[in-house]
Design a protein around this motif. Structure first.
Motif, PDB file in Angstrom:
ATOM      1  N   ASP A 611       0.802  -1.218   0.000  1.00  0.00           N
ATOM      2  CA  ASP A 611       0.000   0.000   0.000  1.00  0.00           C
ATOM      3  C   ASP A 611       0.839   1.274   0.000  1.00  0.00           C
ATOM      4  O   ASP A 611       0.316   2.353  -0.315  1.00  0.00           O
ATOM      5  CB  ASP A 611      -0.926   0.028   1.221  1.00  0.00           C
ATOM      6  CG  ASP A 611      -1.982  -1.063   1.169  1.00  0.00           C
ATOM      7  OD1 ASP A 611      -2.139  -1.669   0.082  1.00  0.00           O
ATOM      8  OD2 ASP A 611      -2.652  -1.301   2.188  1.00  0.00           O
ATOM      9  N   HIS A 612       2.111   1.185   0.375  1.00  0.00           N
ATOM     10  CA  HIS A 612       2.930   2.393   0.490  1.00  0.00           C
ATOM     11  C   HIS A 612       4.298   2.222  -0.170  1.00  0.00           C
ATOM     12  O   HIS A 612       5.264   2.856   0.218  1.00  0.00           O
ATOM     13  CB  HIS A 612       3.114   2.780   1.964  1.00  0.00           C
ATOM     14  CG  HIS A 612       1.852   3.262   2.603  1.00  0.00           C
ATOM     15  ND1 HIS A 612       0.932   2.400   3.164  1.00  0.00           N
ATOM     16  CD2 HIS A 612       1.356   4.515   2.755  1.00  0.00           C
ATOM     17  CE1 HIS A 612      -0.085   3.100   3.645  1.00  0.00           C
ATOM     18  NE2 HIS A 612       0.148   4.386   3.412  1.00  0.00           N
ATOM     19  N   ARG A 631      12.641   7.411   0.741  1.00  0.00           N
ATOM     20  CA  ARG A 631      11.241   7.788   0.932  1.00  0.00           C
ATOM     21  C   ARG A 631      10.905   8.963   0.020  1.00  0.00           C
ATOM     22  O   ARG A 631      11.723   9.839  -0.204  1.00  0.00           O
ATOM     23  CB  ARG A 631      10.954   8.156   2.389  1.00  0.00           C
ATOM     24  CG  ARG A 631      11.117   6.968   3.327  1.00  0.00           C
ATOM     25  CD  ARG A 631      10.815   7.365   4.777  1.00  0.00           C
ATOM     26  NE  ARG A 631      10.934   6.219   5.667  1.00  0.00           N
ATOM     27  CZ  ARG A 631       9.960   5.354   5.905  1.00  0.00           C
ATOM     28  NH1 ARG A 631       8.779   5.509   5.322  1.00  0.00           N
ATOM     29  NH2 ARG A 631      10.138   4.344   6.730  1.00  0.00           N
ATOM     30  N   GLU A 633       7.558  11.735  -0.956  1.00  0.00           N
ATOM     31  CA  GLU A 633       6.230  12.231  -0.582  1.00  0.00           C
ATOM     32  C   GLU A 633       5.381  12.376  -1.839  1.00  0.00           C
ATOM     33  O   GLU A 633       5.773  13.047  -2.794  1.00  0.00           O
ATOM     34  CB  GLU A 633       6.333  13.579   0.128  1.00  0.00           C
ATOM     35  CG  GLU A 633       4.976  14.074   0.624  1.00  0.00           C
ATOM     36  CD  GLU A 633       5.053  15.413   1.337  1.00  0.00           C
ATOM     37  OE1 GLU A 633       4.995  15.428   2.579  1.00  0.00           O
ATOM     38  OE2 GLU A 633       5.185  16.438   0.632  1.00  0.00           O
ATOM     39  N   ASP A 642       0.925  11.471   1.221  1.00  0.00           N
ATOM     40  CA  ASP A 642       1.333  10.210   1.836  1.00  0.00           C
ATOM     41  C   ASP A 642       2.808   9.970   1.518  1.00  0.00           C
ATOM     42  O   ASP A 642       3.317  10.413   0.487  1.00  0.00           O
ATOM     43  CB  ASP A 642       0.493   9.051   1.307  1.00  0.00           C
ATOM     44  CG  ASP A 642       0.380   7.914   2.305  1.00  0.00           C
ATOM     45  OD1 ASP A 642       1.204   7.881   3.251  1.00  0.00           O
ATOM     46  OD2 ASP A 642      -0.519   7.067   2.150  1.00  0.00           O
ATOM     47  N   THR A 643       3.480   9.250   2.411  1.00  0.00           N
ATOM     48  CA  THR A 643       4.892   8.929   2.212  1.00  0.00           C
ATOM     49  C   THR A 643       5.008   7.503   1.681  1.00  0.00           C
ATOM     50  O   THR A 643       4.466   6.558   2.273  1.00  0.00           O
ATOM     51  CB  THR A 643       5.683   9.066   3.514  1.00  0.00           C
ATOM     52  OG1 THR A 643       5.584  10.410   3.980  1.00  0.00           O
ATOM     53  CG2 THR A 643       7.146   8.731   3.289  1.00  0.00           C
ATOM     54  N   PHE A 644       5.710   7.360   0.570  1.00  0.00           N
ATOM     55  CA  PHE A 644       5.916   6.061  -0.063  1.00  0.00           C
ATOM     56  C   PHE A 644       7.405   5.709   0.005  1.00  0.00           C
ATOM     57  O   PHE A 644       8.270   6.590  -0.032  1.00  0.00           O
ATOM     58  CB  PHE A 644       5.469   6.083  -1.525  1.00  0.00           C
ATOM     59  CG  PHE A 644       3.990   5.897  -1.721  1.00  0.00           C
ATOM     60  CD1 PHE A 644       3.506   4.782  -2.373  1.00  0.00           C
ATOM     61  CD2 PHE A 644       3.083   6.837  -1.231  1.00  0.00           C
ATOM     62  CE1 PHE A 644       2.142   4.597  -2.554  1.00  0.00           C
ATOM     63  CE2 PHE A 644       1.726   6.669  -1.409  1.00  0.00           C
ATOM     64  CZ  PHE A 644       1.243   5.545  -2.071  1.00  0.00           C
ATOM     65  N   ALA A 665      -2.777   0.804  -3.423  1.00  0.00           N
ATOM     66  CA  ALA A 665      -2.262   2.118  -3.040  1.00  0.00           C
ATOM     67  C   ALA A 665      -3.018   3.236  -3.744  1.00  0.00           C
ATOM     68  O   ALA A 665      -3.179   4.334  -3.198  1.00  0.00           O
ATOM     69  CB  ALA A 665      -0.769   2.201  -3.370  1.00  0.00           C
TER      70      ALA A 665
END
Length: 856
Positions: A611-612, A631, A633, A642-644, A665
């Motif tokens: 999901d991320h 990471r 944003e 959201d942060t992926f 996601a």
């Protein structure tokens, strides 16, 4: 003043006495100006028609409430906006100054015609939305039937009904992208027109629009607002702004109409008119060579006449002015005729486009001052500029030249010209190779291409002697004395032969350039599919444009359940800002995705995206300074952030896209969900025919999209290129026509110049047929030289363009030379040369022998 008037009288007298000399120049200027004027008039007319149509369609909407933020990506300049809650309608209606408000829910929806084929979808968008009952707020007006009242009932625009052979009472399928059976209960117009170009519209009930076009009820694309009596658009926006929540804005109806006009018509018209203006420029460039050559020959033939004027006291300035006055007269008359022709071209195109299925809005021709003055000025400047050097040369004629026989242009290949041409050619190659191989740059490569064109023109007389000897060599053997004479005639003035052939060379070069570039694009498409697509079957949306509704996301899972299928995966589209930069997202299932597409070397694992997690190409990772474990944003169009975590970095992106996330996601942020491509891989032992039939059977329940093998998919992806090339060839036909007029005019003037010589040939036994053949073969030799030079220059420029594009962009371009098409271009060029020689040959054969011998 008296000297100038004397020059003018001499010039006009000469024009009256020798009108045929300037026939080719007149036609060249007229055609070039007509093309340019027609393009400008048509652009103004279409722009005004679109403005009127949008104004009529939205005149009842005084304000539009919409999401304030837009996420734009490199391939979507219009961007994606956050939807607005329909619950705002009640609050807006209670605001002072508001008479009515209605939600406007819009998405993609493609109708199937009576024959089961999709309507539209090859460029302009296919739209669906809720039918707004308030007639003033609805951009579409009911023209027949009634509004939809029950689920499954729709109103469609009248243009779509005609294109699909549909009528009120018919039942058809609407792809949203999930197929929906709908019954047509009404027909509508947009701004008084049957449709907006090829755009289609399907109006549904509000509940159906929320069900099929939005991820959840209660969301709309915009809210249309109508002001009460005495309230201006600006006052209405000022009243709405304080009551709207954060992230929602109000703009006036006029601003919304202007944006829609620019988004839908402005960009297209700018591209369309720019495309036509390029070909107008090519036509005028070709005309420049033809005009210059005509005046150069006329000046050479008048050497004795000009010398007599000098001997009688005329100054250099007066002799120069005489030639320029002639050029001015031809320029003004031909340009004026070109303006009339341009208006006729615009009117013809306005009638032609509806006939070929592209109905632009109706409206009277808009003939603006700029559209008339600019082509007129360009025509005059081109004609005078082309005649300037011959005019200066005329002014330098010495009075003693009157004592000699009439001079003929014997200019040839000087050593200085050869050195200058070689230097220019080396500089052109150096610039082009630098822009292609050393420091990839389209601008450097383009500068090298322009310099190459100049080098070809400068080296023309140097190359013409050797080229004509080589090309005309077989004529001595196969056509005997007639062929030999034709070759010697073409060799007697290398500069004239080169100047005559240069016009055709430019036309052929541009044709060859587009032919090579088109073949390279096709090879690139084929290479992309072969390198990146690992599936056996592809189901895809149109290869270009915004049309179509996409493919149902349910199609791939349904295909995966078939026993013939090993894997089936769909690629959806999304958009988000990644670390502040708008980027397109590929939405898919990572497991079958990795099996169906060749991603090159993969660092990390796509299986763990979840999901991320996000997967990106190596090129984008380097740009964003990201690696596996980094990471990023992401900000979505719905306003959430959201942060992926980067879970995988892969090598290739032609079909896979640069950023990949999972469907889970994307689900919280999606709008209308659709796939653009479904890849299917068969189980071992399943034949292509058997598997394709099974897949087509299942796909029929999902809107019956096209099911294609790998080769068919590659060909369809390149389908738009053939359409583009057909249009290019049609437009370049004008440039080639002007070049052929130049060849015919040069030969006609040369026959006048060689009247006594031709008479002597007839007197010593040459037949009329042999004389006609000699002139025709001379024309063929000139055309063959121009065609050969054009093929060489066009091939080089095509290679430069392909390689520069390959180096300056992230896409991998393949260079390809299509031998069959280039052979056809060569045959057409040489055949056209033979055609250009017919009239001069007939004229030469009609010369009276005794009068010709007596000519001085």
């Amino acid at each position: 003043m008296s000297s100038l008037s004397a020059s003018a009288r001499i010039s006009l007298s000469s024009l009256r006495g020798h009108k045929r000399r300037f026939a080719g120049t007149f036609l060249a200027v007229m055609l070039g100006v007509a093309f340019l004027a027609g393009t400008l008039v048509m652009g103004d007319t279409l722009r005004a028609s679109f403005d009127t149509m949008f104004g009529n369609a939205t005149k009842g909407t005084d304000a539009v409430v919409r999401g304030a933020d837009t996420i734009t990506t490199p391939d979507d300049s219009q961007g994606t906006r956050k939807p607005v809650p329909t619950s705002l309608v009640g609050k807006i209606e209670r605001t002072d100054g508001v008479a009515a408000a209605a939600p406007n829910i819009q998405g993609a929806g493609q109708l199937l015609g009576k024959d089961g084929e999709p309507i539209g979808g090859q460029g302009p968008p296919t739209l669906a939305g809720n039918w707004i009952d308030d007639a003033q707020l609805n951009a579409y007006q009911l023209a027949a039937g009634r509004a939809p009242a029950a689920s499954g009932e729709v109103v469609i625009n009248r243009g779509a009904a005609e294109a699909g052979d549909l009528k009120i009472g018919d039942t058809t399928t609407l792809r949203t992208p999930d197929p929906v059976r709908v019954k047509i209960v009404g027909l509508a117009t947009f701004g008084g027109e049957d449709g907006m170009a090829q755009t289609t519209f399907t109006g549904m009930t509000r509940s159906d629009a929320e069900k099929y076009l939005t991820p959840k009820p209660g969301e709309a694309s915009t809210i249309q607002v109508r002001a009460g009596p005495g309230v201006s658009e600006r006052e209405l926006v000022d009243a709405l702004t304080p009551v709207l929540p954060r992230g929602v804005e109000a703009i006036t109806g006029a601003e919304s109409a202007a944006e829609n006009t620019e988004n839908i018509s402005g960009q297209f018209l700018s591209l369309f008119t720019s495309f036509l203006l390029v070909f107008s420029g090519v036509a005028l460039l070709v005309a420049t060579f033809s005009i210059h050559n005509t005046f150069a020959i006329v000046v050479a033939q008048r050497t004795r006449e000009n010398a007599l004027l000098r001997a009688l006291g005329a100054s250099r300035r007066q002799v120069t002015a005489t030639t320029l006055v002639e050029a001015s007269a031809v320029a003004v008359v031909a340009s004026a005729a070109g303006l009339a022709g341009g208006i006729g071209i615009a009117a013809g195109l306005q009638a032609l486009f509806p006939a070929i299925g592209f109905p632009f809005p109706e409206g009277d021709l808009v003939i603006g001052a700029l559209s008339m003055l600019l082509p007129l000025a360009v025509g005059i400047v081109v004609c005078l500029g082309s005649a300037l050097l011959p005019a200066v040369r005329a002014g330098r004629t010495a009075p003693l030249a009157a004592l000699r026989e009439t001079a003929v242009d014997h200019s040839g290949a000087s050593r200085g010209r050869a050195v200058a041409g070689a230097v220019l050619a080396l500089a052109a190659v150096g610039l082009a190779l630098t822009g292609v191989l050393v420091s990839p740059s389209v601008w450097l490569a383009g500068a090298g291409a322009v310099l190459a064109l100049v080098a070809f023109v400068v080296l023309g007389p140097v190359a013409s002697s050797r080229a004509v000897r080589i090309i005309g060599g077989p004529l001595d053997r196969f056509r005997g004395v007639t062929g030999g004479l034709a070759r010697r005639n073409a060799l007697r003035s290398p500069k004239r032969t080169a100047a005559t052939a240069s016009a055709l060379m430019i036309g052929v070069a541009v044709v060859s350039l587009f032919t090579v570039f088109g073949a390279s694009l096709k090879a690139t498409m084929d290479q992309t599919v072969n390198r990146s697509f690992a599936g056996d079957i592809a189901i895809s949306t149109p290869g270009f444009g915004a049309g179509g509704s996409g493919l149902s996301p349910k199609l791939a899972p349904a295909l995966a359940e078939r026993p013939e299928v090993a894997t089936a995966v769909g690629l959806g589209k999304g958009a988000a800002e990644v670390n502040g930069e708008g980027r397109a997202l590929t939405v898919t299932d990572p497991g079958p995705f990795a099996k169906s597409f060749d991603l090159g070397k993969v660092d990390g694992s796509l299986a763990g995206l979840g999901d991320h997690g996000i997967a990106i190409t190596r090129a984008e990772a380097d740009k964003q300074d990201l690696k596996v474990g980094s990471r990023a944003e992401l900000r979505f169009a719905d306003g959430t952030k959201d942060t992926f975590t980067v879970r995988a970095v892969f090598g290739r992106s032609e079909l896979a896209g640069d950023y990949v996330i999972t469907r889970q996601a994307w689900a919280p942020h999606r709008a209308q969900d659709a796939d653009s491509l479904v890849s299917v891989t068969f189980e071992d032992g399943v034949s292509t025919a058997e598997g394709k039939a099974a897949i087509a059977k299942t796909a029929q329940a999902y809107g019956n999209p096209d099911v294609q093998t790998r080769d068919e998919y590659a060909r369809s992806a390149a389908g738009g290129i053939d359409m583009m090339l057909t249009l290019v060839y049609a437009l370049l036909a004008l440039a080639v026509l002007i070049a052929l007029l130049g060849i015919a005019n040069t030969l006609t003037l040369a026959i006048h110049e060689r009247t006594r010589e031709l008479g002597l040939l007839r007197a010593v036994g040459q037949t009329r047929a042999q004389l006609r053949a000699m002139v025709r073969w001379e024309s063929v030799l000139v055309a063959a030289f121009g065609t050969a030079g054009g093929l060489a220059l066009g091939g080089f420029l095509g290679w430069v363009l392909v390689k520069a594009s390959d180096g300056a962009t992230e896409s991998a371009f393949a260079f390809a030379v299509p031998p069959v098409q280039l052979v056809v271009v060569a045959l057409v060029g040489v055949s056209a040369g033979a055609l250009a020689g017919l009239r001069p040959a007939r004229r030469a054969a009609r010369l009276d022998v005794l009068r010709a011998i007596a000519t001085e």
